[in-house]
Design a protein around this motif. Structure first.
Motif, PDB file in Angstrom:
ATOM      1  N   LYS A 115      20.425   6.699  63.303  1.00 61.47           N
ATOM      2  CA  LYS A 115      20.828   8.094  63.398  1.00 61.47           C
ATOM      3  C   LYS A 115      22.315   8.144  63.691  1.00 61.47           C
ATOM      4  N   TRP A 170      32.377  16.886  63.130  1.00 61.20           N
ATOM      5  CA  TRP A 170      32.717  17.034  61.718  1.00 61.20           C
ATOM      6  C   TRP A 170      33.008  18.495  61.356  1.00 61.20           C
ATOM      7  N   ASP A 197      29.101  12.210  59.447  1.00 63.84           N
ATOM      8  CA  ASP A 197      28.485  12.646  58.196  1.00 63.84           C
ATOM      9  C   ASP A 197      29.047  14.001  57.808  1.00 63.84           C
ATOM     10  N   ASP A 237      28.992  16.705  54.436  1.00 63.97           N
ATOM     11  CA  ASP A 237      28.567  17.078  53.083  1.00 63.97           C
ATOM     12  C   ASP A 237      27.901  15.915  52.352  1.00 63.97           C
ATOM     13  N   GLU A 238      26.918  15.312  52.988  1.00 66.86           N
ATOM     14  CA  GLU A 238      26.131  14.221  52.415  1.00 66.86           C
ATOM     15  C   GLU A 238      26.944  12.950  52.190  1.00 66.86           C
ATOM     16  N   ARG A 239      28.134  12.867  52.735  1.00 68.00           N
ATOM     17  CA  ARG A 239      28.923  11.627  52.701  1.00 68.00           C
ATOM     18  C   ARG A 239      29.013  11.075  54.124  1.00 68.00           C
ATOM     19  N   THR A 240      29.039   9.755  54.233  1.00 67.40           N
ATOM     20  CA  THR A 240      29.119   9.100  55.533  1.00 67.40           C
ATOM     21  C   THR A 240      30.463   8.371  55.650  1.00 67.40           C
ATOM     22  N   ASP A 290      35.109   4.857  54.303  1.00 68.17           N
ATOM     23  CA  ASP A 290      33.731   5.129  53.903  1.00 68.17           C
ATOM     24  C   ASP A 290      32.785   4.429  54.865  1.00 68.17           C
ATOM     25  N   ASN A 311      25.406  -0.944  50.890  1.00 65.75           N
ATOM     26  CA  ASN A 311      25.207   0.383  51.484  1.00 65.75           C
ATOM     27  C   ASN A 311      24.646   0.350  52.897  1.00 65.75           C
ATOM     28  N   HIS A 313      25.156   0.834  56.946  1.00 72.36           N
ATOM     29  CA  HIS A 313      26.018   1.657  57.793  1.00 72.36           C
ATOM     30  C   HIS A 313      26.971   0.768  58.604  1.00 72.36           C
TER      31      HIS A 313
END
Length: 483
Positions: A350, A359, A384, A386-389, A404, A411, A413
């Motif tokens: 999470k 954010w 996070d 807008d759906e980007r991490t 990123d 991919n 985290h």
């Protein structure tokens, strides 16, 4: 024996496709709850501890090598060579492992030197086994994905005993080196080694085979096996120690599960075993957090103990479980070891909660990533938008970086990783990307990480998320090498 259709453990057969269809390939794994500050302290690498342990290991190799040479022609040579072989062909495995992860030494060059030395001692092509082990950590004991499954089901009891001689395993590994030296690369190897690394695979094999062949010619020329007893054969007659420790890791454990507590085993061992094995007996802990160096695994074990199954109390207890399980799986391949796994309420991945929604938009269309003082040096924060991490990194007292948030390799985290010498280290395979430029600096990362504008304004970390490294090429495009 229960009739169960035999599975295909190759990496290019139907089980590989099935693993993808079932969501087992490159998937998310159970992660226990650990305080971020504690994790950062556990991830610290030093040169001094690794240098001490390596020098002691090399000193023991020299000592028993001298004793073996002096004892030639007497029965004392037998125990001397057994000890020498175990140190060369056995204890090299854990050094190969930790230096391959890049966690033994802080200095990357030191890790690479010991990694290649140990690879030769074990008849392992450095690049092949580096990528094989990356896959092993990505898809641990996933049939059709993991090349390091030792006991396919149903296991053969006679083969289990024979594997300790390493006659089968050692000859197969050397035969593979020979094939690679002549440019014959198996489909399974091509499945996990990038195409751009195949040339390296061939030349590494040629060097290893060339050295071994030269020693063999030397032995023939002088009419004595002694040179091969010191270089080459220890990889066979000393490899029983690799098997002795290695079997305890996963033998008999569950296949096709996404929880290392079910497919890996932690065993409490005595100090001598732990030195020879570099604390890899804490194997569940290592698979969950491979960025933690070997010397900190006992502390990590203490930190996680309430969230894991109870460790086996001794090596003898581990082998009692293993032999019993393999015998039962020989008759019933579906048999699984009953394990009492604690339920961990907050174990799922999470976003990191720093006590504020960091954010939200800041003035001038910038994004506010929170108070700079709330991010300590060496700390990573996930954001996070807008759906980007993204990941925010505190590099020094005065410098932060934004990149990123997912590793370009698989991919994963990056917020769960570490900052090592100005690079962001992936928590899964220990690959690294430069936090300032995004350039890949350690395999398996090959593609650059996107990095973005960032500033500290009035004590806040702000960014318009304008990418600043579009000019950076991938490793494959540039043709340059990296650690």
């Amino acid at each position: 024996m229960t009739l169960v259709e035999a599975r295909d453990y190759s990496l290019t057969g139907p089980e590989s496709l099935l693993a993808h269809e079932r969501g087992l390939a490159n998937s998310e794994w159970f992660q226990p709850v650990v305080d971020p500050t504690t994790m950062r302290s556990l991830q610290v690498r030093t040169n001094s501890r690794a240098a001490r342990d390596v020098l002691l290991w090399l000193g023991l190799i020299v000592l028993f090598g001298v004793l073996a040479f002096m004892a030639l022609g007497t029965w004392w040579a037998v125990p001397a060579f057994l000890a020498y072989g175990a140190l060369i062909g056995g204890a090299s495995d854990s050094r190969w492992h930790e230096c391959g992860h890049g966690t033994a030494f802080k200095a990357g060059w030191a890790n690479e030197i010991i990694y290649h030395f140990a690879s030769f001692n074990l008849l392992r092509g450095p690049t092949v086994w580096r990528w094989s082990h990356y896959r092993h950590h990505t898809d641990t004991i996933i049939v059709g994905r993991d090349a390091e499954i030792v006991f396919p089901r149903p296991p053969s009891v006679p083969r289990t005993a024979f594997v300790f001689t390493h006659l089968e395993g050692g000859t197969k590994m050397f035969a593979r080196l020979v094939r690679h030296a002549f440019g014959r690369i198996e489909d399974d190897v091509r499945d996990f080694v990038p195409a751009g690394e195949i040339r390296r695979v061939k030349w590494e094999a040629r060097v290893a085979v060339g050295i071994t062949a030269a020693v063999a010619v030397w032995s023939v020329a002088i009419g004595s096996i002694v040179p091969l007893l010191f270089i080459g054969l220890p990889s066979i007659y000393g490899a029983w120690l690799v098997v002795f420790f290695g079997i305890t890791q996963h033998a008999g454990m569950r296949e096709d599960v996404l929880d290392h507590r079910l497919n890996s085993r932690t065993v409490l061992m005595n100090p001598i075993f732990r030195f020879l094995y570099l604390n890899m007996n804490y194997h569940v802990e290592h698979h969950i957090f491979p960025s933690v160096p070997y010397h900190a695994l006992p502390e990590l074990h203490a930190e996680l103990r309430g969230q894991l199954a109870e460790p086996l109390p001794s090596t003898w207890a581990a082998y009692r479980e293993i032999w019993t399980t393999l015998a039962r799986q020989h008759n019933d391949p579906t048999y699984e070891i009953p394990l009492d796994i604690p339920v961990v309420e907050d174990a799922a991945r999470k976003p990191i909660d720093v006590g504020e929604r960091n954010w939200v938009h800041a003035p001038d269309d910038a994004f506010d990533f929170g108070a700079a003082d709330a991010l300590h040096v060496g700390e990573l924060r996930r954001v996070d938008i807008d759906e980007r991490t993204y990941v925010v990194c505190r590099l020094t007292d005065t410098e932060v970086a934004v990149a990123d948030g997912l590793c370009t390799h698989q991919n994963v985290h990056l917020c769960d990783g570490a900052i090592i010498d100005g690079a962001i280290e992936c928590p899964k395979h220990n690959g690294r990307s430069d936090a300032r430029t995004g350039s890949p600096v350690r395999r398996p990362v090959r593609e650059p990480l996107g990095v973005y504008d960032v500033a500290i304004v009035d004590g806040r970390i702000v960014s318009k998320l304008v990418r600043t490294n579009d000019h950076v090429m991938s490793h494959a495009e540039s043709g340059e090498s990296h650690e």
